[in-house]
Design a protein around this motif. Structure first.
Motif, short mmCIF file in Angstrom:
data_model
loop_
_atom_site.label_atom_id
_atom_site.label_comp_id
_atom_site.label_asym_id
_atom_site.label_seq_id
_atom_site.Cartn_x
_atom_site.Cartn_y
_atom_site.Cartn_z
N THR A 97 0.80 -1.23 0.00
CA THR A 97 0.00 0.00 0.00
C THR A 97 0.84 1.29 0.00
OG1 THR A 97 -1.67 -1.26 1.13
CG2 THR A 97 -1.95 1.12 1.12
N PRO A 98 1.87 1.41 0.86
CA PRO A 98 2.61 2.69 0.81
C PRO A 98 3.17 2.97 -0.57
CG PRO A 98 3.31 1.35 2.68
CD PRO A 98 2.41 0.49 1.87
N MET A 99 3.71 1.94 -1.25
CA MET A 99 4.28 2.15 -2.57
C MET A 99 3.19 2.52 -3.57
SD MET A 99 6.92 2.41 -4.34
CE MET A 99 7.66 2.22 -5.95
N LEU A 100 2.03 1.88 -3.44
CA LEU A 100 0.95 2.22 -4.37
C LEU A 100 0.60 3.70 -4.24
CD1 LEU A 100 -1.39 -0.89 -4.05
CD2 LEU A 100 0.03 -0.22 -6.00
N PHE A 101 0.48 4.17 -3.00
CA PHE A 101 0.16 5.59 -2.83
C PHE A 101 1.30 6.47 -3.32
CE2 PHE A 101 -3.42 4.19 -0.36
CZ PHE A 101 -4.34 5.20 -0.54
N ALA A 102 2.53 6.03 -3.15
CA ALA A 102 3.65 6.83 -3.64
C ALA A 102 3.61 6.92 -5.17
CB ALA A 102 4.97 6.22 -3.18
N VAL A 103 3.33 5.78 -5.82
CA VAL A 103 3.22 5.78 -7.28
C VAL A 103 2.07 6.68 -7.71
CG1 VAL A 103 2.58 4.35 -9.25
CG2 VAL A 103 4.29 3.54 -7.63
N GLY A 104 0.94 6.55 -7.01
CA GLY A 104 -0.21 7.40 -7.33
C GLY A 104 0.12 8.86 -7.16
N SER A 105 0.82 9.18 -6.09
CA SER A 105 1.17 10.58 -5.83
C SER A 105 2.01 11.14 -6.97
CB SER A 105 1.95 10.66 -4.51
OG SER A 105 2.62 11.88 -4.40
N LEU A 106 3.02 10.37 -7.40
CA LEU A 106 3.88 10.89 -8.46
C LEU A 106 3.10 11.04 -9.76
CD1 LEU A 106 6.82 11.79 -8.82
CD2 LEU A 106 7.21 9.64 -10.00
N GLY A 107 2.28 10.06 -10.09
CA GLY A 107 1.49 10.13 -11.32
C GLY A 107 0.58 11.34 -11.34
N LEU A 108 -0.13 11.56 -10.24
CA LEU A 108 -1.04 12.70 -10.18
C LEU A 108 -0.26 14.01 -10.21
CD1 LEU A 108 -3.54 11.36 -7.50
CD2 LEU A 108 -3.83 11.39 -9.98
N PHE A 109 0.90 13.99 -9.55
CA PHE A 109 1.68 15.22 -9.53
C PHE A 109 2.19 15.58 -10.92
CE2 PHE A 109 5.74 17.50 -9.12
CZ PHE A 109 5.25 18.65 -8.55
N ILE A 110 2.52 14.55 -11.72
CA ILE A 110 2.99 14.85 -13.08
C ILE A 110 1.88 15.57 -13.85
CG2 ILE A 110 3.65 13.80 -15.29
CD1 ILE A 110 4.99 11.55 -13.61
N ILE A 111 0.64 15.09 -13.71
CA ILE A 111 -0.47 15.75 -14.41
C ILE A 111 -0.62 17.19 -13.91
CG2 ILE A 111 -2.95 15.70 -14.82
CD1 ILE A 111 -2.77 12.63 -14.54
N GLY A 112 -0.57 17.36 -12.59
CA GLY A 112 -0.70 18.71 -12.03
C GLY A 112 0.45 19.61 -12.46
N GLY A 113 1.63 19.03 -12.58
CA GLY A 113 2.78 19.82 -13.00
C GLY A 113 2.65 20.27 -14.44
N VAL A 114 2.11 19.39 -15.28
CA VAL A 114 1.96 19.74 -16.69
C VAL A 114 0.90 20.84 -16.85
CG1 VAL A 114 1.12 18.87 -18.89
CG2 VAL A 114 2.81 17.57 -17.61
N THR A 115 -0.22 20.72 -16.14
CA THR A 115 -1.21 21.81 -16.26
C THR A 115 -0.66 23.09 -15.66
OG1 THR A 115 -2.28 21.03 -14.24
CG2 THR A 115 -3.25 20.32 -16.33
N GLY A 116 0.30 22.96 -14.76
CA GLY A 116 0.93 24.16 -14.21
C GLY A 116 1.67 24.95 -15.27
N VAL A 117 2.25 24.26 -16.25
CA VAL A 117 2.94 24.98 -17.32
C VAL A 117 1.92 25.80 -18.13
CG1 VAL A 117 4.31 24.70 -19.41
CG2 VAL A 117 4.80 23.30 -17.42
N PHE A 118 0.72 25.27 -18.31
CA PHE A 118 -0.33 26.06 -18.97
C PHE A 118 -0.59 27.34 -18.18
CE2 PHE A 118 -2.51 23.13 -22.04
CZ PHE A 118 -1.69 22.03 -21.86
N ASN A 119 -0.62 27.19 -16.84
CA ASN A 119 -0.94 28.35 -16.01
C ASN A 119 0.17 29.39 -16.01
OD1 ASN A 119 -3.23 27.02 -15.41
ND2 ASN A 119 -2.67 26.48 -13.32
N SER A 120 1.37 28.98 -16.42
CA SER A 120 2.45 29.96 -16.46
C SER A 120 2.27 30.92 -17.62
CB SER A 120 3.80 29.25 -16.59
OG SER A 120 3.96 28.77 -17.92
N SER A 121 1.40 30.56 -18.58
CA SER A 121 1.27 31.37 -19.79
C SER A 121 0.38 32.58 -19.54
CB SER A 121 0.70 30.53 -20.92
OG SER A 121 0.28 31.37 -21.97
N VAL A 122 0.96 33.75 -19.65
CA VAL A 122 0.21 34.98 -19.39
C VAL A 122 -0.95 35.13 -20.38
CG1 VAL A 122 1.81 36.38 -20.76
CG2 VAL A 122 0.47 37.46 -18.96
N ALA A 123 -0.84 34.52 -21.57
CA ALA A 123 -1.92 34.65 -22.55
C ALA A 123 -3.02 33.62 -22.33
CB ALA A 123 -1.34 34.51 -23.97
N LEU A 124 -2.64 32.37 -22.04
CA LEU A 124 -3.69 31.37 -21.80
C LEU A 124 -4.53 31.73 -20.58
CD1 LEU A 124 -1.89 27.96 -22.52
CD2 LEU A 124 -3.49 29.20 -23.97
#
Lengths: 242, 797
Positions: free
Chosen positions: B338-365
């Protein structure tokens, strides 16, 4: 293909968005970011899941030789990888940023258009007031002319369709947005912020204007209808109320 | 006969593991409260034109959900693990300042109760969103007293956090075991170092923003009601705190994920020496990105484009860390418990959040995203997906260590599957609603937002219910689970080398000594090279029949209760205020009777680099001053902002000498600076062992400080009489806040000085007072230095 909101794909009646070049340009920039995101995140996820599957514990497998144990964590890694990744990301961001700045320059700088319509937009708890150059006022509905490419520059009464907004607030922090046009600007008391757009197609778009900053209990209802008219009918309306 | 012993233990404990457990239960309690609030407004939004909540109820629920989750749940949950495990991971037997640690917890609890009770104030609690935008947050638009209570609760919480960061940093830098170099620290401890540094720098600037807000609400100053300050002043001050805050939320969970990837894949962490600098770079950059929350405010475009770039840059260190985590798996033998599953889940979800964060860096978008559900989706993927999921991974990972029993693996896996389904149903569709404004209590069916919102609400309930499985699993297993071994996972940090649960003083076999080949334990007598320490028996292992009760202190809980009750006076009126103040006063006297060092004799016996030469208390005071610099720096920033903004908005700042008496102010400056000189004398006499000289110079310092305050009072009185009051204009408002806050520091100094004088008088010697004089001297020097900046700023410019 630009990613369209759920309801657009359904083609539900009355939900056809208003059209404007600002929205088209926004969509193409968004598409560029989506493509970059899918490629980068896709590569990362493929590698991630491949490793997870490939290196899962097999029955009876021994620990790797350098497995961590209490007090010991072997040192490994290749700094060059970090440098390569940094270089790759910087070049990617360079491309994205150039496109972002180009669209930003377009959105931020209204064209020098003598036939533009200037409107003061005043947010208040809870609604929008639109004040036209001849002092006509509207609350809750916003009339603008659609694009007219045949206007002779400088002729009074001929609207080119360029609409320049001077946005402020009478009370608290609001944010003026026309999601169909991808136009947004904060309405801040004591400040005047500018935004502009050109509408490409006449029509009535109910509740197409919204507030995008929590401004009290009426925030959800702080909307206005957008009415885009042909240049002539807009002009008739414009003169009629004076 | 009632057995009071267990209750007394939990009220008076100063043991870091007990405090950690208190943090754990309290933060999970607030997690349930804030989660239930979220379910109420998700119910409201499930259907178009729903009427489950009234608009004001909706706004209060949204605001409180945000504030509780961010400040009373995520960071304290990280603090729970940090309290329990950081001292063990560095090889110490407790925190540097155990009583202050207990104080941090009790103040945290009391601030949380204050925040929750503000719901019951007439007109309800804060309803302006967790971002508290001005001027909606002022009395004119939000008069309810509950809003002010929330502000005070936040101040109290910030105080608790700042004390806690100082404590952790001193602990980690000064109390490491022999051989435990900084680079050998586990990633979780490293994550907590950066979390603490971020808090120490960001939280004081939030305190200064809150000070201005509370001054506006209670004393009628005009920071957020005047056009010179207004919305933008709050925006800058708030986001200067607010953006580093999101990394405060992320880093503890994110660091746990790294340790877990290594442990469960049986491979050393990949490129740990790169990961740690990346944490550092991200922490520094986090202070340079705040204006990406202000892309639509119409401030300078070139400035915003610069913030666009810094925001993109901050994703690079995180991308490197993510890559390093993934490469850690390579060549491993991954165990999917279980701890590893949650760790894997955390990293996976964080990658998605990090990618949408790049969208948010765009002053035009941002022209589309600002203020919409896209943003809500993005930050829940990072903070909940990355941060909270990582912390839950830690909860499963450390559960056997804390309880000595194993949780149920099957239930853990079921929890994980439902958690991930619920999470993605809840937050992914929000990205598709990038036209829907945040924080609207209703929407019309014609918008077409109905189906996605229903899906989100279903996801929300799924996500919420999945947590019940975890609570049931852990509560049952804590009593009935099978016995856990000392090291069920093969972890590498030192807590896996001690029994589960760890004994009172952590290391029963003696001082852990870390080397490249592993950890050995040195019996206590030999710990100091055969030279017995003054408190040798106390250092490790609890030899000599030492029991934890000797370390109990009743004052942390009493002080926190006093502070909470006093601030409750806002709601309950004068009696509560008086009662709280009396309790506070009693507790201060109580603290005075306890020896400054007696119960905090956690001596540094191992690695102390880079602070070998500073004592624990001095390092603590220097770190505290680091926070004070952020506090006063932000207030100076507010001054500069008001000053620069004044001509633009048609307000003529008063000319030097036209309002303030420069001669009088200069005279007072000399008095304060002279008191700095007498303080230096005091330090000198203390070092020379001259008792009379020490006593005399302390009295002189006190007299000069008191004289300064008396003059200040006359000055305020004159100014008020001349019509220059709190609410006259921005210049008067900032004058009163700056001098008032500085005056409060002087008064606090005079109070501490009284202690020193009493101590020196009672002991009739300088030995007891020596170190205290030095520490007080640092503080007094800071108070003087601040005034050296304030005087020209307020009187001469």
């Amino acid at each position: 293909m630009p990613l369209k909101p759920f309801y657009e794909e359904r083609g539900l009646p009355g939900l056809v968005p208003a059209l404007a070049p600002s929205a088209e340009q926004w969509q193409s920039l968004f598409t560029l970011y989506i493509i970059a995101a899918v490629i980068v995140a896709g590569a990362v996820f493929v590698m991630f899941f491949y490793f997870l599957a490939k290196y899962r514990k097999k029955p009876g497998a021994q620990d790797p030789k350098d497995a961590p144990r209490v007090g010991v964590m072997a040192d490994r890694g290749n700094p060059a990888l970090a440098a390569i990744l940094t270089a790759l990301l910087i070049s990617l961001f360079f491309g994205l940023t150039l496109n972002t700045f180009a669209l930003n320059a377009y959105l931020q700088n209204p064209p020098n258009d003598p036939n533009a319509l200037y409107v003061d937009v005043i947010g208040f708890q809870w609604g929008w007031r639109f004040v036209y150059p001849n002092a006509r006022e509207l609350i809750g509905e916003f009339r603008v002319p659609e694009i007219n490419r045949t206007c002779t520059p400088g002729v009074r009464g001929c609207w080119s369709g360029t609409v320049i907004l001077n946005i402020t607030s009478a009370d608290v922090f609001h944010s003026f947005g026309i999601p169909d046009f991808k136009i947004k600007r904060d309405a801040i008391p004591g400040r005047v912020n500018q935004a502009w757009f050109v509408a490409e197609q006449s029509g009535i778009f109910p509740e197409a204007i919204r507030c995008y900053e929590l401004c009290g209990t009426g925030h959800a209802l702080m909307m206005a209808d957008l009415i885009i008219q042909s240049p002539d009918s807009f002009h008739d309306w414009y003169l009629s109320g004076v | 006969m009632v057995d009071w012993h267990p209750l007394k233990r939990w009220l008076f404990t100063t043991n870091h593991k007990d405090v950690g457990i208190l943090y754990l239960f309290t933060s999970l309690y607030f997690f349930v409260a804030a989660g239930l609030l979220a379910l109420t407004f998700r119910t409201q939004l499930a259907l178009p034109s729903n009427t489950f909540l009234q608009p004001d109820e909706y706004n209060q629920a949204v605001t409180t959900h945000g504030l509780l989750m961010l400040l009373w749940v995520l960071t304290p949950l990280g603090a729970a693990f940090a309290n329990y495990f950081v001292p063990i991971q560095i090889g110490a037997r407790d925190m540097a300042f155990p009583r202050l640690n207990a104080l941090s917890y009790w103040v945290y609890l009391s601030s949380g109760l204050l925040a929750l009770s503000s719901f019951f104030a007439s007109g309800g609690t804060a309803d302006w969103g967790w971002t508290t935008y001005a001027p909606l947050n002022t009395v004119e638009f939000s008069p309810q007293v509950g809003g002010s209570m929330m502000g005070l609760a936040l101040m109290l919480l910030m105080a608790s956090s700042i004390v806690s960061t100082v404590n952790f940093l001193v602990t980690i830098f000064r109390l490491r075991a022999p051989g435990m170099s900084l680079m050998r620290l586990p990633l979780f401890t490293w994550g907590w170092i950066f979390t603490s540094l971020l808090m120490l720098w960001a939280f004081p600037s939030f305190v200064s923003a809150l000070s201005l807000l509370i001054a506006d609400r209670a004393f009628g100053t005009v920071f957020f009601t005047s056009p010179q300050g207004g919305s933008l002043l709050w925006d800058h001050m708030f986001w200067f705190f607010g953006h580093p805050e999101v990394y405060v939320l992320l880093l503890p969970g994110f660091a746990i994920v790294g340790d877990l990837f290594s442990t469960f894949s049986r491979r050393p962490l990949y490129a740990k020496k790169i990961i740690i600098p990346c944490f550092a770079i991200a922490s520094i950059l986090s202070f340079t990105v705040w204006a990406h929350h202000m892309f639509m405010t119409g401030i300078s475009q070139s400035l915003l484009e610069a913030f666009n770039i810094t925001t993109e840059l901050i994703s690079i260190p995180f991308a490197i860390i993510v890559l390093a985590y993934i490469l850690t798996l390579r060549g491993g033998s991954i165990r999917f418990t279980t701890p590893m599953l949650f760790a894997v889940g955390s990293l996976g979800l964080f990658i998605i959040g990090g990618v949408t964060g790049v969208f948010n860096s765009s002053v035009a978008l941002d022209t589309a995203f600002r203020g919409t559900f896209w943003v809500v989706g993005h930050f829940h993927y990072t903070i909940v997906g990355g941060g909270l999921t990582g912390l839950f991974a830690g909860l499963y990972y450390w559960f056997p260590k804390i309880t000595g029993r194993m949780y149920n693996e099957r239930l853990g896996k079921i929890h994980f599957v439902i958690y991930m389904i619920g999470f993605n149903l809840l937050y992914f569709p929000m990205h598709l609603l990038y036209d829907m404004p945040r924080r609207i209590f209703t929407y019309d069916a014609s918008t077409g937002w109905g189906p996605l919102n229903l899906l989100i609400t279903i996801g929300g309930f799924t996500f919420g219910i999945s947590q019940l499985i975890m609570f049931a699993n852990l509560l049952w297993s804590a009593r009935r689970g099978p016995q856990a071994s000392q090291d069920p996972w093969g972890g590498y940090s030192l807590e896996w080398g001690v029994p589960s649960p760890p004994p009172e003083f952590n290391f029963p076999e003696g001082v852990p000594v870390v080397s490249a080949t592993g950890v050995t334990y040195r019996p206590v007598a030999a710990a100091n090279g055969g030279h017995a320490m003054a408190n040798g028996g106390h250092a490790y292992g609890g030899h000599g029949g030492e029991s934890s009760e000797e370390h109990w202190s009743r004052w942390p809980v009493v002080t926190a209760a006093g502070a909470g009750i006093a601030l409750w006076g806002v709601l309950m009126g004068l009696p509560a205020l008086i009662l709280g103040t009396v309790i506070l006063a009693v507790s201060f006297v109580g603290w005075g009777y306890e020896s400054l060092r007696g119960r905090e004799a956690i001596e540094a016996i191992g690695e102390k680099w880079p602070f070998d030469r500073l004592e624990n208390l001095s390092l603590g005071m220097w770190l505290f001053i680091f926070g004070e610099i952020a506090f006063f720096g932000t207030l100076f920033g507010a001054f500069v902002f008001l000053r620069m903004n004044s001509p633009l908005s048609g307000f003529a700042w008063p000319q030097p000498g036209s309002v303030h008496n420069i001669f009088f102010g200069g005279f007072n400056t000399i008095i304060l600076l002279t008191s700095g000189l007498t303080m230096v004398f005091a330090l000198m006499f203390a070092r020379q062992g001259s008792y009379r000289g020490l006593q005399g110079s302390l009295v002189a310092t006190f007299a000069l400080g008191a004289f300064f305050m008396v003059n200040k009072a006359f000055e305020w009185k004159e100014l008020f009489a001349s019509g220059f009051t709190f609410s006259t204009n921005p210049a008067s408002s900032i004058y009163y806040v700056l001098t008032g806050v500085h005056g409060a520091h002087v008064v606090a100094g005079l109070t501490a000085l009284t202690y020193l004088m009493v101590k020196a008088l009672k002991a009739r010697s300088t030995t007891e007072a020596g170190a205290s004089v030095e520490i007080f001297g640092i503080y007094w020097g800071m108070v003087d230095a601040v005034w050296v900046f304030l005087f020209p700023l307020l009187y001469l410019l």
